[in-house]
Motif scaffolding. Structure first.
Motif, PDB file in Angstrom:
ATOM      1  N   SER A 156      42.132 -47.127  52.865  1.00 21.85           N
ATOM      2  CA  SER A 156      41.936 -47.267  51.429  1.00 21.85           C
ATOM      3  C   SER A 156      43.296 -47.247  50.727  1.00 21.85           C
ATOM      4  O   SER A 156      44.170 -46.444  51.057  1.00 21.85           O
ATOM      5  CB  SER A 156      41.067 -46.122  50.899  1.00 21.85           C
ATOM      6  OG  SER A 156      41.040 -46.128  49.487  1.00 21.85           O
ATOM      7  N   PRO A 187      36.923 -52.783  48.399  1.00 21.69           N
ATOM      8  CA  PRO A 187      36.594 -52.096  47.145  1.00 21.69           C
ATOM      9  C   PRO A 187      37.393 -52.667  45.973  1.00 21.69           C
ATOM     10  O   PRO A 187      38.513 -53.158  46.145  1.00 21.69           O
ATOM     11  CB  PRO A 187      36.983 -50.639  47.418  1.00 21.69           C
ATOM     12  CG  PRO A 187      37.080 -50.523  48.901  1.00 21.69           C
ATOM     13  CD  PRO A 187      37.490 -51.864  49.392  1.00 21.69           C
ATOM     14  N   THR A 236      32.185 -45.385  48.375  1.00 26.37           N
ATOM     15  CA  THR A 236      32.855 -46.580  47.872  1.00 26.37           C
ATOM     16  C   THR A 236      33.900 -47.120  48.835  1.00 26.37           C
ATOM     17  O   THR A 236      33.972 -48.328  49.087  1.00 26.37           O
ATOM     18  CB  THR A 236      33.524 -46.281  46.515  1.00 26.37           C
ATOM     19  OG1 THR A 236      32.544 -45.752  45.616  1.00 26.37           O
ATOM     20  CG2 THR A 236      34.127 -47.539  45.919  1.00 26.37           C
ATOM     21  N   GLU A 237      34.709 -46.240  49.397  1.00 28.70           N
ATOM     22  CA  GLU A 237      35.865 -46.656  50.183  1.00 28.70           C
ATOM     23  C   GLU A 237      35.587 -46.760  51.684  1.00 28.70           C
ATOM     24  O   GLU A 237      36.357 -47.392  52.417  1.00 28.70           O
ATOM     25  CB  GLU A 237      37.026 -45.684  49.949  1.00 28.70           C
ATOM     26  CG  GLU A 237      37.460 -45.551  48.492  1.00 28.70           C
ATOM     27  CD  GLU A 237      38.221 -46.756  47.973  1.00 28.70           C
ATOM     28  OE1 GLU A 237      38.655 -47.583  48.797  1.00 28.70           O
ATOM     29  OE2 GLU A 237      38.373 -46.881  46.744  1.00 28.70           O
ATOM     30  N   ASN A 264      30.406 -48.079  52.070  1.00 23.43           N
ATOM     31  CA  ASN A 264      30.063 -49.396  51.541  1.00 23.43           C
ATOM     32  C   ASN A 264      30.775 -50.525  52.268  1.00 23.43           C
ATOM     33  O   ASN A 264      30.342 -51.680  52.207  1.00 23.43           O
ATOM     34  CB  ASN A 264      30.396 -49.478  50.047  1.00 23.43           C
ATOM     35  CG  ASN A 264      29.446 -48.661  49.201  1.00 23.43           C
ATOM     36  OD1 ASN A 264      28.458 -48.117  49.682  1.00 23.43           O
ATOM     37  ND2 ASN A 264      29.751 -48.561  47.921  1.00 23.43           N
TER      38      ASN A 264
END
Length: 339
Positions: free
Chosen positions: A13, A78, A97-98, A101
């Motif tokens: 990320s 993302p 999210t990071e 997903n």
């Protein structure tokens, strides 16, 4: 732009994070009835630079042909945004999210994996008060009630050096955490448990030969502890989490199998945490290999990517029954079996 999942799994990320360092404690009364984890087998190492964390996944099933299909799917990275990790909920949203997903598009089918929050264990009729934070389970299967993996959100609680060393002590926060994670494994009948605390992803695989072994203090536990901040060469959270989901799936896949004879020898049992068939040789010794295997003759399993079953082979050829059908070790997990 959408890119192959395999590309995203290799990336860390990059969105900036403000990490407050606020800490969650854990000392849950219900968890005291469970033994702490004392037999850890570490599979992450710190590089010579003192910064890079590497992970060895030999304790999990190797990637197979259906993994190639999954990671070839396309997904989006993302959106650019900023993060502040202050509460457990912040840590959970960041992970969704990071990491999650990014990984779940690979599991949209073959098989479809469903993520649920704060759900009761569906595999038991016994009522419990405690809910684990996350459950990843098969969505479109009669095995839906069997979780692939379960997970908890914490806040700055994981002391990586202790877990890396395989010794979390005999008292204190890490011991309390280990009791809690073992407790959830027992309550949800799931040997694959993770915990994310904003800084580290802790992956635990209880090497339980039977479901009852989860409770045993001498049950060995495979352990990976992956940092959120790692060097470019180090293991990513996304890749580690993908492999963990895949291992949970292999367990569920294997446990769908029965005791179909393989050239006259039926599996004696299944290794519960992995789903691998166990045979018994003529001397009563349990073994992972078929009792008739030699240097010249080998019975082994192969994956059928068309329906998600394992079938048996002999010396490079399909093993067929008297009706000319494949000898399957497990049931199909998607699609339909060959006629």
């Amino acid at each position: 732009m959408a890119v192959p999942v395999s590309q995203l799994l290799r990336q860390h990320s990059t969105n900036p994070v403000q990490y407050t360092g606020l800490t969650t404690n854990t000392d849950k009364k219900w968890a005291k009835e469970f033994h702490p984890i004392t037999r850890l087998i570490g599979h992450t190492t710190l590089g010579a630079d003192g910064e890079t964390v590497y992970a060895n996944f030999d304790a999990m099933a190797p990637p197979l042909a259906d993994d190639d299909f999954r990671v070839a799917k396309h997904a989006f990275p993302p959106n650019e945004r900023r993060w502040r990790l202050e509460t457990e909920e912040d840590c959970g949203v960041w992970f969704h999210t990071e990491v999650s997903n990014i990984v779940l598009p690979a599991w949209n089918d073959r098989p479809a994996v469903l993520q649920t929050c704060q759900s009761k264990p569906a595999s038991t009729t016994k009522s419990i008060k405690e809910n684990v934070d996350m459950i990843y389970a098969l969505a479109d299967s009669h095995l839906q009630k069997r979780p692939l993996v379960i997970g908890e959100w914490k806040r700055n609680i994981i002391r990586s050096k202790a877990w890396l060393a395989g010794n979390i002590g005999t008292a204190g926060t890490q011991v309390n955490l280990s009791r809690e994670l073992r407790g959830y494994a027992v309550k949800y009948s799931c040997p694959h448990v993770f915990c994310f605390d904003g800084q580290y992803l802790l992956l635990l695989q209880f090497r339980a030969a039977t479901k009852e072994d989860l409770k045993r203090q001498d049950c060995e536990v495979d352990c990976w502890v992956i940092p959120r901040i790692n060097t470019a060469e180090g293991c990513t959270l996304r890749y580690a989490f993908y492999r963990f989901l895949a291992q949970g799936f292999r367990r569920c896949q294997g446990l769908s199998g029965g005791r179909t004879p393989v050239n006259g020898f039926a599996p004696h049992s299944r290794e519960w945490f992995s789903g691998i068939p166990i045979f018994q040789d003529e001397h009563g010794v349990l073994t992972y290999t078929h009792p008739q295997n030699t240097d010249e003759h080998a019975f082994y399993r192969e994956l059928n990517v068309e329906d998600g079953s394992f079938y048996w082979c002999y010396n490079g050829d399909y093993l067929l029954d008297l009706n000319g059908a494949l000898v399957r070790d497990t049931e199909p997990m998607w699609g339909f079996p060959e006629a």
